[in-house]
Each structure stands twice: as C-alpha cells, then as structure tokens.
Scaffold this motif. Structure first.
Motif, PDB file in Angstrom:
ATOM      1  N   VAL A 130      -8.543  -1.199   2.954  1.00 57.75           N
ATOM      2  CA  VAL A 130      -7.112  -0.906   3.121  1.00 57.75           C
ATOM      3  C   VAL A 130      -6.724   0.476   2.610  1.00 57.75           C
ATOM      4  O   VAL A 130      -5.547   0.823   2.567  1.00 57.75           O
ATOM      5  N   GLY A 131      -7.700   1.273   2.214  1.00 55.85           N
ATOM      6  CA  GLY A 131      -7.420   2.657   1.832  1.00 55.85           C
ATOM      7  C   GLY A 131      -6.829   2.828   0.450  1.00 55.85           C
ATOM      8  O   GLY A 131      -5.989   3.715   0.247  1.00 55.85           O
ATOM      9  N   GLY A 146       4.482   1.228   0.787  1.00 60.04           N
ATOM     10  CA  GLY A 146       3.357   1.032   1.691  1.00 60.04           C
ATOM     11  C   GLY A 146       2.083   0.685   0.955  1.00 60.04           C
ATOM     12  O   GLY A 146       1.306  -0.169   1.389  1.00 60.04           O
ATOM     13  N   MET A 147       1.867   1.326  -0.194  1.00 64.01           N
ATOM     14  CA  MET A 147       0.662   1.040  -0.972  1.00 64.01           C
ATOM     15  C   MET A 147       0.722  -0.359  -1.581  1.00 64.01           C
ATOM     16  O   MET A 147      -0.292  -1.049  -1.673  1.00 64.01           O
ATOM     17  N   GLN A 148       1.918  -0.786  -1.981  1.00 67.42           N
ATOM     18  CA  GLN A 148       2.055  -2.155  -2.481  1.00 67.42           C
ATOM     19  C   GLN A 148       1.728  -3.165  -1.380  1.00 67.42           C
ATOM     20  O   GLN A 148       1.092  -4.198  -1.631  1.00 67.42           O
ATOM     21  N   GLN A 149       2.152  -2.855  -0.140  1.00 65.23           N
ATOM     22  CA  GLN A 149       1.816  -3.731   0.977  1.00 65.23           C
ATOM     23  C   GLN A 149       0.311  -3.778   1.206  1.00 65.23           C
ATOM     24  O   GLN A 149      -0.253  -4.824   1.551  1.00 65.23           O
ATOM     25  N   ASP A 167       4.580 -12.765   7.409  1.00 68.24           N
ATOM     26  CA  ASP A 167       6.017 -12.928   7.615  1.00 68.24           C
ATOM     27  C   ASP A 167       6.735 -11.600   7.404  1.00 68.24           C
ATOM     28  O   ASP A 167       7.064 -11.244   6.264  1.00 68.24           O
ATOM     29  N   GLU A 168       6.955 -10.865   8.476  1.00 65.44           N
ATOM     30  CA  GLU A 168       7.626  -9.560   8.432  1.00 65.44           C
ATOM     31  C   GLU A 168       7.102  -8.683   7.285  1.00 65.44           C
ATOM     32  O   GLU A 168       7.895  -8.184   6.469  1.00 65.44           O
ATOM     33  N   PRO A 169       5.813  -8.473   7.214  1.00 64.70           N
ATOM     34  CA  PRO A 169       5.261  -7.753   6.066  1.00 64.70           C
ATOM     35  C   PRO A 169       5.679  -6.295   5.980  1.00 64.70           C
ATOM     36  O   PRO A 169       5.645  -5.707   4.903  1.00 64.70           O
ATOM     37  N   PHE A 170       6.093  -5.702   7.106  1.00 62.96           N
ATOM     38  CA  PHE A 170       6.457  -4.283   7.100  1.00 62.96           C
ATOM     39  C   PHE A 170       7.955  -4.065   7.250  1.00 62.96           C
ATOM     40  O   PHE A 170       8.419  -2.951   7.460  1.00 62.96           O
ATOM     41  N   GLY A 171       8.726  -5.143   7.130  1.00 63.61           N
ATOM     42  CA  GLY A 171      10.163  -5.074   7.398  1.00 63.61           C
ATOM     43  C   GLY A 171      10.945  -4.152   6.483  1.00 63.61           C
ATOM     44  O   GLY A 171      11.956  -3.591   6.890  1.00 63.61           O
ATOM     45  N   ARG A 178       5.742   2.402   8.035  1.00 63.83           N
ATOM     46  CA  ARG A 178       5.563   1.233   8.891  1.00 63.83           C
ATOM     47  C   ARG A 178       4.556   1.529  10.001  1.00 63.83           C
ATOM     48  O   ARG A 178       3.671   0.717  10.290  1.00 63.83           O
ATOM     49  N   TYR A 179       4.667   2.711  10.604  1.00 66.73           N
ATOM     50  CA  TYR A 179       3.734   3.102  11.659  1.00 66.73           C
ATOM     51  C   TYR A 179       2.304   3.155  11.117  1.00 66.73           C
ATOM     52  O   TYR A 179       1.361   2.673  11.758  1.00 66.73           O
ATOM     53  N   ILE A 180       2.148   3.713   9.935  1.00 64.96           N
ATOM     54  CA  ILE A 180       0.809   3.812   9.328  1.00 64.96           C
ATOM     55  C   ILE A 180       0.237   2.424   9.070  1.00 64.96           C
ATOM     56  O   ILE A 180      -0.935   2.153   9.351  1.00 64.96           O
ATOM     57  N   MET A 181       1.080   1.507   8.558  1.00 61.12           N
ATOM     58  CA  MET A 181       0.608   0.156   8.265  1.00 61.12           C
ATOM     59  C   MET A 181       0.282  -0.618   9.550  1.00 61.12           C
ATOM     60  O   MET A 181      -0.659  -1.418   9.584  1.00 61.12           O
ATOM     61  N   GLN A 182       1.056  -0.381  10.607  1.00 62.50           N
ATOM     62  CA  GLN A 182       0.739  -0.999  11.894  1.00 62.50           C
ATOM     63  C   GLN A 182      -0.636  -0.555  12.375  1.00 62.50           C
ATOM     64  O   GLN A 182      -1.450  -1.368  12.838  1.00 62.50           O
TER      65      GLN A 182
END
Length: 269
Positions: A130-131, A146-149, A167-171, A178-182
């Motif tokens: 996960v980087g 984002g890093m916490q996600q 459940d909406e993890p990037f909401g 959000r784009y990076i996590m997608q």
C-alpha cells in the motif's frame, strides 16, 4: 456457485416516539426489501443508490454484523450468521488506535485472529503493497487522511480475507487523494484478486473500479438493476474517463439514480 450469495434479504428498524404524557408510539421503517444477488469469485461489485437507501445496512448484513429479518447470506455455500474469518470490512471511519504506530495498527487483526504465520513478514508485505514503506513508526496523527486509509486497507488485507467489504472508504478524502487511492485499490485488486463489495456515492468511482454495479432503489431498498462494466482490465483510470463507454455508462447510471432521487423527494423521504 457464487462466492457471495445474497438471498431474499429484508431488514426493518423500529423507532420509539413519545406522544403525550406516558405514551409511546412504535413505528417501523423498512430499510431493505427482498434483495437477492450473487458475486463471483475475484469480482469487484459496487453498490450505489440514493442517499439513505440502506447501502451500509446491506453491507453490514453481508459482513454478519447486522442480522436480517428474513433471508440469508452465504459465502462459498456456507451461511453467514456472524463475523467470519473469510470476510473483512473497511469502514469510512478507519478507527486507527492513536497510541499505536502504523506497524502496530496493521498487526491488530493478525494478533486478534491468532495468526500462525510470521506476523512481521506479513505486515512488511502489506506495508510495501500500500506504499507505506518508511512510515512504519509513524503515529496516526502524523499521517494524512490518504495515508491513514492506506493503513486501514493494509490492516484488512493483512489477515488475507477472501472477501473484502468496503463502506465508502474514500468518501472523506480530497479529490486528488481519492484519485490516488482509487488507482491503488485497482492495482491491489488486479494483483491479489480478492472478491470486493464496495459501497460508494460516487458513480464515476463505481465505474472506474467495478466489474458490476448494483443500483438500489430508494427505501425500502430493492434491486433496480445490475449493470455490467464492459471496460478491459487492467485499466488506466485517466484513459478510461476519456472513453465513450465511460461517458455512456455514467449517463445511464445518473439517469437511473436521478429517477430514484426524484421518487424519494416526491414522497417526502
């Protein structure tokens, strides 16, 4: 046989309202009504629908965290009546322990499940995936959203579930993060081939990530349609957004969703 089989799930909630001195009125709200669908092994399914329609309730029933009034969920043919080691859920609110480091937070699930393998090696693998390499000793307050996600995702993946529920993890993330996590999640799904059920309000996100999209109606939620995402994998998310297939699917989804939103408004929901 489907990896996940959802058969005729229904769920209602009771609420108690005070009416006058010493009087209480119990009202019932139907949240989910007779929902049936299947998810293939390694498939990425997104669930979308009007706000408040019961997407999270449905996901929690799949996870065994919420008991249905009627119907059942089966994983590999086995009925789910509570939390299962085959499943792991990632919530929008990651709930990292603030007094534990990145490494210690990721270890939690492994220690809770009495994982017999080398915990340190497993954590190292998913930190790298996960980087988060180089951030092992950081605490949650030192990390971006984002890093916490990423920590939450690594914690879920480290127990090697067969099914990942999200459940909406990037909401709550900004557009760039959000784009990076997608993109990261798409790459992880391609590499690990886990079965994923993903709740989102973002129609574009659903198209970018999914093999299929389940559209729910307004309350009580029923299945309106199951839509196949006919885009090749692996996907370059930037190129996908500029394709005619993406534009047509986004329009189809929005028209379907808008119809449900207008129905909800018409009845004052």
């Amino acid at each position: 046989m489907y990896k996940i089989q959802v058969d005729h799930l229904s769920k209602s909630f009771n609420s108690i309202k005070k009416k006058g001195v010493g009087r209480q009125v119990v009202s019932t709200m139907a949240a989910i009504d007779d929902v049936t669908f299947g998810v293939e092994a390694t498939e990425f399914l997104s669930i979308v629908g009007p706000s408040g329609c019961g997407k999270t309730t449905l996901l929690r029933m799949v996870a065994g965290l919420e008991k249905p009034d009627r119907g059942e969920v089966r994983i590999d043919g086995e009925r789910i009546s509570g939390p299962s080691p085959k499943l792991c859920m990632v919530f929008q609110d990651i709930l990292l322990l603030p007094w534990k480091t990145v490494r210690a937070n990721i270890e939690l699930g492994l220690r809770y499940r009495n994982h017999s393998n080398d915990i340190a090696a497993a954590v190292d693998r998913y930190i790298d995936l996960v980087g988060l390499k180089g951030f092992e000793s950081y605490y949650p307050h030192q990390l971006s959203g984002g890093m916490q996600q990423r920590v939450g995702l690594a914690r879920a993946l480290a127990v090697e579930p067969e099914v990942l529920l999200m459940d909406e993890p990037f909401g709550s993330l900004d557009a760039q993060t959000r784009y990076i996590m997608q993109r990261e999640l798409a790459a992880i799904h391609s590499k690990l081939r886990r079965t994923i059920v993903f709740v989102t309000h973002d129609l574009e996100e659903a198209i970018l990530l999914s093999d299929k999209i389940l559209m729910l109606t307004g309350r009580p939620s029923r299945i309106k349609e199951m839509i196949q995402v006919r885009l090749r994998r692996p996907r370059d998310l930037y190129d996908v957004k500029s394709s005619s297939v993406f534009a047509e699917l986004r329009k189809k989804l929005w028209n379907s969703l808008e119809e449900e939103i207008l129905k909800v408004k018409a009845v004052g929901g």
